[in-house]
Design a protein around this motif. Sequence first.
Motif, mmCIF file in Angstrom:
data_model
loop_
_atom_site.group_PDB
_atom_site.id
_atom_site.type_symbol
_atom_site.label_atom_id
_atom_site.label_comp_id
_atom_site.label_asym_id
_atom_site.label_seq_id
_atom_site.Cartn_x
_atom_site.Cartn_y
_atom_site.Cartn_z
ATOM 1 N N SER A 104 -5.263 14.341 -9.871
ATOM 2 C CA SER A 104 -4.240 13.273 -9.108
ATOM 3 C C SER A 104 -5.080 12.771 -8.046
ATOM 4 O O SER A 104 -6.052 13.764 -7.477
ATOM 5 C CB SER A 104 -3.027 13.891 -8.562
ATOM 6 O OG SER A 104 -3.201 14.845 -7.912
ATOM 7 N N HIS A 105 -4.947 11.599 -7.465
ATOM 8 C CA HIS A 105 -5.761 10.891 -6.294
ATOM 9 C C HIS A 105 -4.813 9.846 -5.906
ATOM 10 O O HIS A 105 -4.342 9.249 -6.465
ATOM 11 C CB HIS A 105 -7.113 10.535 -6.730
ATOM 12 C CG HIS A 105 -7.138 9.521 -7.861
ATOM 13 N ND1 HIS A 105 -7.066 9.538 -9.210
ATOM 14 C CD2 HIS A 105 -7.589 8.190 -7.491
ATOM 15 C CE1 HIS A 105 -7.280 8.355 -9.528
ATOM 16 N NE2 HIS A 105 -7.284 7.618 -8.565
ATOM 17 N N LYS A 106 -5.261 9.370 -4.481
ATOM 18 C CA LYS A 106 -4.843 8.035 -3.963
ATOM 19 C C LYS A 106 -6.055 7.410 -3.187
ATOM 20 O O LYS A 106 -6.781 8.267 -2.683
ATOM 21 C CB LYS A 106 -3.688 8.442 -2.983
ATOM 22 C CG LYS A 106 -2.378 8.777 -3.471
ATOM 23 C CD LYS A 106 -1.590 7.691 -3.954
ATOM 24 C CE LYS A 106 -0.424 8.089 -4.215
ATOM 25 N NZ LYS A 106 0.352 6.880 -5.148
ATOM 26 N N GLU A 107 -6.126 6.070 -3.436
ATOM 27 C CA GLU A 107 -7.272 5.523 -2.704
ATOM 28 C C GLU A 107 -6.918 5.571 -1.076
ATOM 29 O O GLU A 107 -5.601 5.769 -0.706
ATOM 30 C CB GLU A 107 -7.567 4.163 -3.368
ATOM 31 C CG GLU A 107 -7.860 4.070 -4.741
ATOM 32 C CD GLU A 107 -9.272 4.741 -4.889
ATOM 33 O OE1 GLU A 107 -10.058 4.481 -4.188
ATOM 34 O OE2 GLU A 107 -9.250 5.416 -6.037
ATOM 35 N N ASP A 108 -7.923 5.099 -0.335
ATOM 36 C CA ASP A 108 -7.509 4.899 1.151
ATOM 37 C C ASP A 108 -6.328 3.763 1.041
ATOM 38 O O ASP A 108 -6.450 2.609 0.344
ATOM 39 C CB ASP A 108 -8.746 4.460 1.889
ATOM 40 C CG ASP A 108 -9.733 5.548 1.794
ATOM 41 O OD1 ASP A 108 -9.326 6.458 1.762
ATOM 42 O OD2 ASP A 108 -10.791 5.177 2.267
ATOM 43 N N SER A 109 -5.406 3.922 2.036
ATOM 44 C CA SER A 109 -4.454 2.947 2.118
ATOM 45 C C SER A 109 -4.752 2.052 3.693
ATOM 46 O O SER A 109 -4.903 2.849 4.578
ATOM 47 C CB SER A 109 -3.123 3.596 2.400
ATOM 48 O OG SER A 109 -2.180 2.868 2.836
ATOM 49 N N PRO A 110 -4.735 0.953 3.464
ATOM 50 C CA PRO A 110 -5.085 0.187 4.717
ATOM 51 C C PRO A 110 -4.015 -0.060 5.611
ATOM 52 O O PRO A 110 -3.830 -0.540 6.719
ATOM 53 C CB PRO A 110 -5.520 -1.166 4.118
ATOM 54 C CG PRO A 110 -4.734 -1.446 2.888
ATOM 55 C CD PRO A 110 -4.720 -0.170 2.427
ATOM 56 N N PRO A 118 0.631 -1.049 0.147
ATOM 57 C CA PRO A 118 0.175 0.066 -0.045
ATOM 58 C C PRO A 118 0.789 1.241 -0.010
ATOM 59 O O PRO A 118 2.069 1.367 0.451
ATOM 60 C CB PRO A 118 -0.897 -0.114 1.208
ATOM 61 C CG PRO A 118 -0.808 -1.532 1.861
ATOM 62 C CD PRO A 118 0.477 -1.934 1.286
ATOM 63 N N TRP A 119 0.279 2.374 -0.409
ATOM 64 C CA TRP A 119 1.192 3.433 -0.639
ATOM 65 C C TRP A 119 1.411 4.020 0.835
ATOM 66 O O TRP A 119 2.584 5.098 0.881
ATOM 67 C CB TRP A 119 0.467 4.614 -1.308
ATOM 68 C CG TRP A 119 -0.912 5.152 -0.854
ATOM 69 C CD1 TRP A 119 -2.243 4.709 -1.209
ATOM 70 C CD2 TRP A 119 -1.164 6.243 -0.101
ATOM 71 N NE1 TRP A 119 -3.087 5.303 -0.384
ATOM 72 C CE2 TRP A 119 -2.587 6.432 0.128
ATOM 73 C CE3 TRP A 119 -0.254 7.177 0.567
ATOM 74 C CZ2 TRP A 119 -3.023 7.337 1.094
ATOM 75 C CZ3 TRP A 119 -0.726 8.288 1.331
ATOM 76 C CH2 TRP A 119 -2.230 8.195 1.630
ATOM 77 N N SER A 120 0.871 3.708 1.782
ATOM 78 C CA SER A 120 1.302 4.316 3.122
ATOM 79 C C SER A 120 1.594 2.977 4.271
ATOM 80 O O SER A 120 0.586 2.077 4.042
ATOM 81 C CB SER A 120 0.181 5.142 3.697
ATOM 82 O OG SER A 120 0.511 5.426 5.048
#
Length: 115
Positions: free
Chosen positions: A54-60, A33-35
């Motif tokens: 630009s966007h990012k989905e929620d990171s679990p 995940p990105w985070s």
Amino acid sequence: MPKTFPFPQDLLDAQVALHETRAAYEKYAKTLPWSAEPMPGWEGDKQLHSSYRSHKEDSPGYTEEQATEVRRFQDELRRLSAEVMTHPYWSTLSEDVVAARMALKHAHEHEPAEA
């Protein structure tokens, strides 16, 4: 023609292991995940003269297994980096140390192909 250096085999092996471990870590990191921590996603502002946002989905966040694997890679990279950087070979050089360190990074590219 670039100067060649008589690198000891254990130093060459450590440098190749460092390259391989870095490549494996980068490949693994692309699956994460990105985070590392759970974080909400976001969407940026619309860009001028474009419909792109630009966007990012929620990171679990990372699972415990993922965090453990990242730590394992980082520990191994630190160990291999220290092994290469503190190898006794470097103290045998009185000049061209920077050139030798740069040459070591590419020494595996010039090894003869095994039959």
